[in-house]
Design an enzyme around this catalytic site. Structure first.
Site: not given
Length: 274
Positions: A51, A225, A270, A272
């Protein structure tokens, strides 16, 4: 290793690399499995996305972007020092040299709400703090004090005080009103008992009353995130707990409320896979 259980125990459990596996079983090479053929069978190394932790509207302008990278480094059960392929390369790079990379516009709705007065709730453990570092500039500049009237709360997490990324910048933003609330969960403080770990979801539970007032009464947007496998589901569950404990919803209604938040564009992730 002929069974799935054996593979999990002897390969995955030991975190063996391909070279370690071949060194233990040289008969594979002797049987005609040469390295060029083996390399051709292996999948390509997937690109690593980070990011961006800056904004084109920031002081450096649109020609420079920053990223926040934590070095992945640990000793495997066999005693091998492991470094992440991407983070290790970045960490070992000398200042001033170049690394090849691209900037990609992914399918993300991680954007500020259209109304600058909308309250923001930002949740980002570890390097999950990255995208939030560019928000003040995107909203009009930290130098201007991010003068929107809406509350902006940040719930961040790290292992120890040494891992508190952007500490001085975040605390300065709290002092000058860029952030109206800053809470940090430390999960590995020296002297802290194993059962006394604090995570961002614990901060959500502790601030349940305040958060529900922002979410239910003021239409706050939530930005999350970080890790998709454990953190993101735990954070969603924590917000469902807020809806139950403070909002008075039963479990089914809280789950439905949580499902509607992303559909309304008010719960943005956001995340992962680690």
């Amino acid at each position: 290793m002929a069974t799935e259980a054996g593979y999990k125990d002897q390969v995955l459990g030991q975190q063996l690399t391909l070279l370690e596996l071949l060194a233990r079983h040289r008969s594979l090479l002797a049987a005609g499995l040469d390295l060029p053929r083996l390399a051709g069978l292996l999948p390509r190394l997937a690109p690593r996305y980070y990011s961006i932790s800056s904004s084109p509207a920031g002081p450096a302008g649109p020609q420079r972007a920053s990223i926040t990278v934590a070095l992945v480094e640990f000793s495997s059960p066999t005693g091998r020092l492991h470094r992440g392929a991407a983070s290790g390369t970045i960490h070992g790079q000398q200042v001033g040299l170049y690394l090849a990379g691209t900037v990609r516009q992914l399918q993300s709705r991680f954007r500020l709400p259209p109304n600058p007065a909308t309250p923001l709730i930002m949740v980002g453990p570890g390097t999950g703090v990255a995208p939030f570092m560019g928000l003040p500039a995107a909203a009009g500049g930290a130098a201007a004090g991010w003068r929107s009237p809406g509350p902006r709360g940040a719930l961040f997490g790290c292992r120890t005080e040494q891992d508190f990324l952007y500490q001085q910048q975040l605390q300065a933003w709290q002092e000058n009103g860029v952030l109206t609330d800053l809470q940090v969960a430390f999960s590995r403080l020296p002297g802290k008992k194993q059962g006394g770990k604090t995570y961002v979801q614990d901060l959500i539970a502790e601030s349940a009353q305040q958060l529900w007032e922002l979410l239910h009464g003021s239409g706050a947007y939530v930005y999350v995130c970080g890790d998709a496998r454990r953190m993101a589901p735990d954070v969603r569950a924590a917000f469902e707990g807020v809806a139950c404990g403070v909002g008075g919803l039963d479990a089914a209604a809280a789950a439905e409320w949580m499902r509607e938040m992303p559909q309304q564009g008010r719960y943005l992730e956001d995340v992962w896979a680690s």
